[in-house]
Each structure stands twice: as C-alpha cells, then as structure tokens.
Scaffold this active site. Structure first.
Site, PDB file in Angstrom:
ATOM      1  N   LYS A  18       0.838  -1.219   0.000  1.00  0.00           N
ATOM      2  CA  LYS A  18       0.000   0.000   0.000  1.00  0.00           C
ATOM      3  C   LYS A  18       0.868   1.263   0.000  1.00  0.00           C
ATOM      4  O   LYS A  18       0.666   2.167  -0.818  1.00  0.00           O
ATOM      5  CB  LYS A  18      -0.927   0.023   1.237  1.00  0.00           C
ATOM      6  N   ARG A  93     -10.160   0.795   7.997  1.00  0.00           N
ATOM      7  CA  ARG A  93      -9.771  -0.552   8.411  1.00  0.00           C
ATOM      8  C   ARG A  93     -10.880  -1.248   9.188  1.00  0.00           C
ATOM      9  O   ARG A  93     -10.714  -2.407   9.565  1.00  0.00           O
ATOM     10  CB  ARG A  93      -8.537  -0.473   9.312  1.00  0.00           C
ATOM     11  N   ARG A 132      11.388  -4.909   5.790  1.00  0.00           N
ATOM     12  CA  ARG A 132      11.075  -3.520   5.410  1.00  0.00           C
ATOM     13  C   ARG A 132      11.896  -2.502   6.198  1.00  0.00           C
ATOM     14  O   ARG A 132      12.090  -2.633   7.387  1.00  0.00           O
ATOM     15  CB  ARG A 132       9.584  -3.278   5.671  1.00  0.00           C
ATOM     16  N   ARG A 165      13.703   1.196  11.020  1.00  0.00           N
ATOM     17  CA  ARG A 165      12.778   0.063  10.971  1.00  0.00           C
ATOM     18  C   ARG A 165      11.698   0.273  12.014  1.00  0.00           C
ATOM     19  O   ARG A 165      11.964   0.857  13.062  1.00  0.00           O
ATOM     20  CB  ARG A 165      13.523  -1.249  11.264  1.00  0.00           C
ATOM     21  N   ARG A 177      -1.227  -8.650  13.281  1.00  0.00           N
ATOM     22  CA  ARG A 177      -1.777  -7.645  12.356  1.00  0.00           C
ATOM     23  C   ARG A 177      -2.517  -8.306  11.192  1.00  0.00           C
ATOM     24  O   ARG A 177      -3.529  -7.790  10.713  1.00  0.00           O
ATOM     25  CB  ARG A 177      -0.645  -6.726  11.865  1.00  0.00           C
TER      26      ARG A 177
HETATM   27  P1  ADP Z   1       0.907  -1.537   7.394  1.00  0.00           P
HETATM   28  O1  ADP Z   1       1.465  -0.585   6.364  1.00  0.00           O
HETATM   29  O2  ADP Z   1       1.907  -2.582   7.751  1.00  0.00           O
HETATM   30  O3  ADP Z   1      -0.418  -2.087   6.995  1.00  0.00           O
HETATM   31  P2  ADP Z   1       0.249   0.811   8.951  1.00  0.00           P
HETATM   32  O4  ADP Z   1       1.424   1.713   8.962  1.00  0.00           O
HETATM   33  O5  ADP Z   1      -0.843   1.140   8.013  1.00  0.00           O
HETATM   34  O6  ADP Z   1       0.737  -0.691   8.728  1.00  0.00           O
HETATM   35  O7  ADP Z   1      -0.367   0.713  10.416  1.00  0.00           O
HETATM   36  C1  ADP Z   1       0.447   0.423  11.535  1.00  0.00           C
HETATM   37  C2  ADP Z   1      -0.434   0.300  12.769  1.00  0.00           C
HETATM   38  O8  ADP Z   1      -1.101   1.541  13.007  1.00  0.00           O
HETATM   39  C3  ADP Z   1      -1.551  -0.732  12.688  1.00  0.00           C
HETATM   40  O9  ADP Z   1      -1.119  -2.047  13.045  1.00  0.00           O
HETATM   41  C4  ADP Z   1      -2.564  -0.167  13.684  1.00  0.00           C
HETATM   42  O10 ADP Z   1      -2.178  -0.425  15.028  1.00  0.00           O
HETATM   43  C5  ADP Z   1      -2.440   1.333  13.441  1.00  0.00           C
HETATM   44  N1  ADP Z   1      -3.361   1.829  12.393  1.00  0.00           N
HETATM   45  C6  ADP Z   1      -3.025   2.389  11.188  1.00  0.00           C
HETATM   46  N2  ADP Z   1      -4.111   2.739  10.496  1.00  0.00           N
HETATM   47  C7  ADP Z   1      -5.185   2.399  11.279  1.00  0.00           C
HETATM   48  C8  ADP Z   1      -6.587   2.484  11.114  1.00  0.00           C
HETATM   49  N3  ADP Z   1      -7.141   3.002   9.981  1.00  0.00           N
HETATM   50  N4  ADP Z   1      -7.371   2.035  12.130  1.00  0.00           N
HETATM   51  C9  ADP Z   1      -6.849   1.510  13.258  1.00  0.00           C
HETATM   52  N5  ADP Z   1      -5.533   1.386  13.474  1.00  0.00           N
HETATM   53  C10 ADP Z   1      -4.697   1.820  12.500  1.00  0.00           C
HETATM   54  P1  ADP Z   2       2.164  -1.875   3.223  1.00  0.00           P
HETATM   55  O1  ADP Z   2       2.151  -0.355   3.206  1.00  0.00           O
HETATM   56  O2  ADP Z   2       0.991  -2.467   2.513  1.00  0.00           O
HETATM   57  O3  ADP Z   2       2.323  -2.426   4.603  1.00  0.00           O
HETATM   58  P2  ADP Z   2       4.775  -1.582   1.920  1.00  0.00           P
HETATM   59  O4  ADP Z   2       4.482  -0.783   0.714  1.00  0.00           O
HETATM   60  O5  ADP Z   2       5.447  -0.896   3.057  1.00  0.00           O
HETATM   61  O6  ADP Z   2       3.433  -2.361   2.409  1.00  0.00           O
HETATM   62  O7  ADP Z   2       5.646  -2.836   1.466  1.00  0.00           O
HETATM   63  C1  ADP Z   2       6.148  -3.772   2.433  1.00  0.00           C
HETATM   64  C2  ADP Z   2       7.579  -4.154   2.084  1.00  0.00           C
HETATM   65  O8  ADP Z   2       7.580  -4.967   0.905  1.00  0.00           O
HETATM   66  C3  ADP Z   2       8.488  -2.951   1.762  1.00  0.00           C
HETATM   67  O9  ADP Z   2       9.780  -3.255   2.259  1.00  0.00           O
HETATM   68  C4  ADP Z   2       8.467  -2.877   0.234  1.00  0.00           C
HETATM   69  O10 ADP Z   2       9.719  -2.376  -0.283  1.00  0.00           O
HETATM   70  C5  ADP Z   2       8.255  -4.342  -0.183  1.00  0.00           C
HETATM   71  N1  ADP Z   2       7.355  -4.476  -1.342  1.00  0.00           N
HETATM   72  C6  ADP Z   2       6.276  -3.731  -1.691  1.00  0.00           C
HETATM   73  N2  ADP Z   2       5.692  -4.204  -2.799  1.00  0.00           N
HETATM   74  C7  ADP Z   2       6.397  -5.307  -3.176  1.00  0.00           C
HETATM   75  C8  ADP Z   2       6.288  -6.250  -4.265  1.00  0.00           C
HETATM   76  N3  ADP Z   2       5.333  -6.158  -5.189  1.00  0.00           N
HETATM   77  N4  ADP Z   2       7.215  -7.242  -4.304  1.00  0.00           N
HETATM   78  C9  ADP Z   2       8.179  -7.367  -3.366  1.00  0.00           C
HETATM   79  N5  ADP Z   2       8.335  -6.513  -2.337  1.00  0.00           N
HETATM   80  C10 ADP Z   2       7.464  -5.494  -2.228  1.00  0.00           C
END
Ligand code: ADP
Ligand code: ADP
Ligand code: ZN
Length: 223
Positions: A18, A93, A132, A165, A177
């Site tokens: 995302k 979410r 990541r 990180r 998660r």
């Molecule tokens: P990821 O990119 O791995 O999906 P996010 O950065 O979007 O993770 O979110 C990290 C954490 O922040 C989530 O595990 C949750 O605890 C909180 N969070 C983020 N967005 C929301 C949301 N829309 N509603 C509730 N909690 C959220």
């Molecule tokens: P999200 O916001 O959904 O949690 P991220 O965009 O942060 O996911 O991506 C999670 C990790 O995977 C990052 O380290 C990113 O560089 C890597 N990544 C994202 N898309 C891909 C893909 N299509 N193939 C392999 N690695 C990916």
C-alpha cells in the site's frame, strides 16, 4: 465543470504494498497519500494525547480505536492539499471507519472513486514486512531483498544515509496484524463491492508490475 478529485482507497494486509504504491501514485498522478499509520506514528513521536493512547495498541499489532483514527484523519482532510485528490493508505480498516468516511465525503458531495484490494498471500507478507525499512529523511520505503537502494546505504530519492525500521515489523506482531486484517478489514471488500467501486489487483508480482496495473485503473476511474 472540472471532474471531482479522485478519492482512492488502498486495501490490503500489512506488507501488501500500500505505502510503496501510494507514493508512486503521488508521483504519477499528483495525488496526495494519506497514511493513517504514518499519521499515528507521528502522533506517537510527538507525544500527543492520541499518540499516548495509540502507542501500546500499535506495538501489540492491534487496531487503534475508531475515535482516535477518525479524529486524526479529519484533521488531515481539512488541509488544503487534499483538493488534488487522495490515496487513502491503511484507512478505512473497520466497518465504522468506512461508514464515517462515506458520511464525511457525502457532506462534500463526494464519494469513493475506487477501492483497490491488493490481493496477496499471507505467508509472503511476513517476509515482506520483516525486511522492510525506510529512509529517515524522506520516508522512501526499501526492502532487504526486494527493493534495495541503487547504492548501498544511500537513499535513491534524497541521498540520505539514515534508515529506520518499525518496532511493530517483527514476525510475531505481523501475525497479529494479519489476523486483525482478516477479522476487521477484509469485510470492507464487500462494502465497496456493493458500491460498485471495488477493483481487485493481484499484488504478488513485482513492484513495477503492480504499479502499471494501478496506473491503468487510476487513469480509467479519474478520466
Ligand atoms: P501496514 O502498512 O503494515 O499495513 P500501517 O502503517 O498502516 O501498517 O499501520 C500500523 C499500525 O497503526 C496498525 O497495526 C494499527 O495499530 C495502526 N493503524 C493504522 N491505520 C489504522 C486504522 N485506519 N485504524 C486503526 N488502526 C490503525
Ligand atoms: P504496506 O504499506 O501495505 O504495509 P509496503 O508498501 O510498506 O506495504 O511494502 C512492504 C515491504 O515490501 C516494503 O519493504 C516494500 O519495499 C516491499 N514491497 C512492496 N511491494 C512489493 C512487491 N510487489 N514485491 C516485493 N516486495 C514489495
Ligand atoms: Zn530518502
């Protein structure tokens, strides 16, 4: 009259891509990425009341309460740059958040333009999230294996050399998660299917491959 600015949603479990894709859509289409995860992490760092309440919940891999998330999102949506069109990354979410977003948009005579579900395999997400890291200077995302900077230790975007990180990017918290995603967020796929705005995108392929599929969708829905 000019077309209304698009409101795009990126749905998908942690690691689906995302954030990576939202940043590229900003570049490709001049849209604004709105990440509730980033906004919450900023609130935690700033030590605001919302940040204090959210910290332990985020570390445990659970969802922060709708009240806190909605307050943070409403503040961000009051900024003028959102007029360019937005990509919601990690929001909504829960069913409550989705209903609140529909109401907020309706007040402005808008609606969700497209909700993109990034479809991936859970097991692969553990490796994606565990590897990541991001640039501390500009927030560009990287991966130990899948997306390394062209020059080791130097950010491609800003030349910065400091990387960080997330505390919650460990295998144990990621499992929690993923569970939260399936229990509370995946049902939103049906919500947007009912509104006829759902787009399913297979997202196990390369970052570039997913980018081009998304570009096709955004070009079509914002035309
Ligand atoms: P990821 O990119 O791995 O999906 P996010 O950065 O979007 O993770 O979110 C990290 C954490 O922040 C989530 O595990 C949750 O605890 C909180 N969070 C983020 N967005 C929301 C949301 N829309 N509603 C509730 N909690 C959220
Ligand atoms: P999200 O916001 O959904 O949690 P991220 O965009 O942060 O996911 O991506 C999670 C990790 O995977 C990052 O380290 C990113 O560089 C890597 N990544 C994202 N898309 C891909 C893909 N299509 N193939 C392999 N690695 C990916
Ligand atoms: Zn950088």
């Amino acid at each position: 009259m000019a077309a209304k600015p698009p409101v795009l949603i990126l749905l998908g479990p942690p690691g689906a891509g995302k954030g990576t894709q939202a940043r590229m859509l900003e570049e490709d289409f001049g849209l604004v990425q709105l990440s509730t995860g980033d906004l919450l992490r900023a609130a935690v760092s700033a030590g605001t009341e919302a940040g204090k309440a959210a910290k332990a919940v985020m570390e445990a891999g659970q969802l922060v309460s709708d009240d806190i998330v909605l307050a943070i999102l409403r503040d961000r949506m009051a900024q003028p740059d959102v007029a360019k069109g937005i990509i919601l990354d990690g929001f909504p979410r829960t069913a409550g958040q989705a209903a609140a977003l529909d109401a907020l948009l309706a007040k402005a005579g808008q609606r969700v333009t497209a909700a993109v579900s990034l479809e991936v395999d859970d097991e692969a997400m553990i490796a994606r999230v565990s590897g990541r890291y991001t640039c501390g200077g500009c927030g560009e995302g990287y991966h130990d294996e899948f997306k390394q900077p062209a020059k080791a230790g130097v950010c491609d975007k800003c030349g910065g050399t400091g990387f960080k990180r997330r505390a919650d990017d460990n295998a144990e918290t990621v499992r929690e998660r993923l569970q939260a995603y399936h229990a509370q967020t995946a049902p939103l796929i049906t919500h947007y299917e009912c509104q006829s705005v759902l787009e399913r995108v297979p997202a196990m392929g390369s970052i570039a491959g997913v980018r081009s599929m998304l570009a096709g969708i955004v070009g079509r829905v914002s035309a």
